[in-house]
Design a protein around this motif. Structure first.
Motif, short mmCIF file in Angstrom:
data_model
loop_
_atom_site.label_atom_id
_atom_site.label_comp_id
_atom_site.label_asym_id
_atom_site.label_seq_id
_atom_site.Cartn_x
_atom_site.Cartn_y
_atom_site.Cartn_z
N VAL A 186 0.85 -1.20 0.00
CA VAL A 186 0.00 0.00 0.00
C VAL A 186 0.88 1.25 0.00
CG1 VAL A 186 -1.68 1.33 1.36
CG2 VAL A 186 -1.97 -1.15 1.08
N THR A 187 1.90 1.25 0.83
CA THR A 187 2.82 2.39 0.91
C THR A 187 3.54 2.59 -0.41
OG1 THR A 187 3.11 2.01 3.27
CG2 THR A 187 4.78 3.35 2.19
N ALA A 188 3.94 1.50 -1.06
CA ALA A 188 4.60 1.59 -2.37
C ALA A 188 3.68 2.20 -3.42
CB ALA A 188 5.08 0.21 -2.81
N ALA A 189 2.37 2.04 -3.20
CA ALA A 189 1.40 2.63 -4.12
C ALA A 189 1.12 4.09 -3.77
CB ALA A 189 0.10 1.83 -4.09
N GLY A 190 1.81 4.60 -2.74
CA GLY A 190 1.67 6.00 -2.36
C GLY A 190 0.46 6.29 -1.49
N LEU A 191 -0.04 5.27 -0.80
CA LEU A 191 -1.22 5.44 0.04
C LEU A 191 -0.91 5.09 1.49
CD1 LEU A 191 -3.75 3.64 -2.32
CD2 LEU A 191 -3.56 6.10 -1.98
N ALA A 192 -1.81 5.47 2.36
CA ALA A 192 -1.71 5.12 3.77
C ALA A 192 -2.82 4.12 4.10
CB ALA A 192 -1.85 6.36 4.65
N CYS A 193 -2.64 3.38 5.17
CA CYS A 193 -3.67 2.44 5.58
C CYS A 193 -3.61 2.24 7.09
CB CYS A 193 -3.54 1.10 4.86
SG CYS A 193 -2.01 0.21 5.24
N GLU A 194 -4.66 1.65 7.59
CA GLU A 194 -4.74 1.27 8.99
C GLU A 194 -4.61 -0.24 9.05
OE1 GLU A 194 -8.49 1.20 12.16
OE2 GLU A 194 -8.68 2.28 10.30
N ARG A 195 -3.95 -0.75 10.09
CA ARG A 195 -3.77 -2.20 10.26
C ARG A 195 -4.48 -2.64 11.53
NH1 ARG A 195 2.59 -3.52 9.79
NH2 ARG A 195 1.97 -4.70 11.61
N LYS A 196 -5.08 -3.83 11.46
CA LYS A 196 -5.81 -4.32 12.62
C LYS A 196 -5.68 -5.84 12.70
CE LYS A 196 -10.24 -3.22 14.72
NZ LYS A 196 -9.69 -2.32 15.71
N VAL A 197 -5.39 -6.35 13.90
CA VAL A 197 -5.40 -7.78 14.17
C VAL A 197 -6.49 -8.01 15.19
CG1 VAL A 197 -4.14 -9.76 15.12
CG2 VAL A 197 -2.91 -8.04 13.77
N ILE A 198 -7.39 -8.94 14.89
CA ILE A 198 -8.44 -9.28 15.84
C ILE A 198 -8.44 -10.79 16.07
CG2 ILE A 198 -9.87 -7.29 15.26
CD1 ILE A 198 -11.73 -9.22 13.72
N GLU A 199 -9.01 -11.19 17.18
CA GLU A 199 -9.14 -12.61 17.50
C GLU A 199 -10.59 -13.02 17.35
OE1 GLU A 199 -7.70 -13.12 21.47
OE2 GLU A 199 -5.67 -12.48 20.96
N GLY A 200 -10.81 -14.22 16.84
CA GLY A 200 -12.17 -14.73 16.71
C GLY A 200 -12.14 -16.19 16.30
N HIS A 201 -13.14 -16.93 16.75
CA HIS A 201 -13.20 -18.36 16.40
C HIS A 201 -13.68 -18.58 14.97
CE1 HIS A 201 -12.06 -20.15 20.15
NE2 HIS A 201 -12.89 -19.36 20.80
N VAL A 202 -14.41 -17.60 14.43
CA VAL A 202 -14.95 -17.73 13.08
C VAL A 202 -14.42 -16.57 12.25
CG1 VAL A 202 -17.06 -17.93 11.73
CG2 VAL A 202 -17.03 -18.78 14.09
N VAL A 203 -13.51 -16.88 11.34
CA VAL A 203 -12.82 -15.84 10.58
C VAL A 203 -13.79 -14.96 9.79
CG1 VAL A 203 -11.12 -15.39 8.76
CG2 VAL A 203 -10.68 -17.16 10.48
N HIS A 204 -14.72 -15.57 9.09
CA HIS A 204 -15.61 -14.75 8.27
C HIS A 204 -16.45 -13.80 9.12
CE1 HIS A 204 -18.80 -17.74 9.16
NE2 HIS A 204 -19.63 -16.76 8.84
N GLN A 205 -16.83 -14.23 10.32
CA GLN A 205 -17.62 -13.36 11.19
C GLN A 205 -16.75 -12.21 11.70
OE1 GLN A 205 -21.06 -13.80 11.58
NE2 GLN A 205 -20.75 -11.68 12.19
N GLY A 206 -15.49 -12.48 11.97
CA GLY A 206 -14.57 -11.41 12.37
C GLY A 206 -14.44 -10.36 11.29
#
Length: 146
Positions: free
Chosen positions: A77-97
Motif C-alpha cells: 500500500v505504501t509503495a502505491a503512495g497510500l496510507a492504511c490502517e492495520r488491525k489484528v483481531i481474534e475470533g473463532h470464526v474468521v468470516h464473522q470477524g
C-alpha cells in the motif's frame, strides 16, 4: 463511490493481489483503506496445564504471523503512495470477524482474495470468501489468487 475499504489479509498470494486491487480502488475513489488479519483464538483442544501454556504460545506465534502478513500488505500500500490502517483481531470464526470489523469500522466495500479451491478441497477446507459473500451487508469484490 466507496469511502472505506476493508481488505482481509492472510499472507497468501491471493490476499496480496486483493491488497493491490484495493489500493487502486482507494486511489481512484479517495477511499480510506484498512487491512485486517483475523486469528483464531485457539483452534486446539487440551486439558490441564498444557492447555494454558499451549494457548499462550499459539497466540504469540499467530499474532506475530498476522503482523508479518499485515506488514507485507502495508508495504504494498505504501509503495502505491497510500496510507492504511492495520488491525489484528481474534475470533473463532474468521468470516464473522471480517464482517464484524467491516461493520465496526463503517466500511462500504470488502476486497478479498480467493484461493480458487474446487471439489474436495473446497468441501473439506471451506471458503471464508464464500461465507463473507453469503453474509455481507456491503459489496464484496473477490480477487482471484494463484
Amino acid at each position: 463511490m466507496f469511502t472505506h475499504i476493508l481488505v482481509p489479509v492472510d499472507g497468501s498470494g491471493a490476499s496480496l493481489k486483493a491488497v493491490e486491487k484495493a489500493a487502486g480502488l482507494a486511489r481512484a475513489f479517495g477511499s480510506r483503506l484498512s487491512l485486517l488479519s483475523v486469528i483464531d483464538v485457539y483452534p486446539f483442544v487440551g486439558i490441564g496445564a498444557d492447555y494454558a501454556f499451549g494457548q499462550a504460545e499459539y497466540l504469540t506465534a499467530a499474532t506475530a504471523n498476522a503482523n508479518q502478513s499485515l506488514a507485507k500488505a502495508e508495504a504494498a500500500v505504501t509503495a502505491a503512495g497510500l496510507a492504511c490502517e492495520r488491525k489484528v483481531i481474534e475470533g473463532h470464526v474468521v468470516h464473522q470477524g471480517i464482517l464484524d470489523c467491516a461493520s465496526a469500522l463503517g466500511c462500504d466495500l470488502i476486497v478479498m482474495g480467493s484461493h480458487g479451491r474446487h471439489g474436495l478441497d473446497k468441501l473439506l477446507l471451506g471458503s471464508t470468501t464464500q461465507r463473507v459473500l453469503g453474509h455481507a451487508k456491503v459489496p464484496v469484490l473477490v480477487v482471484q489468487g494463484d
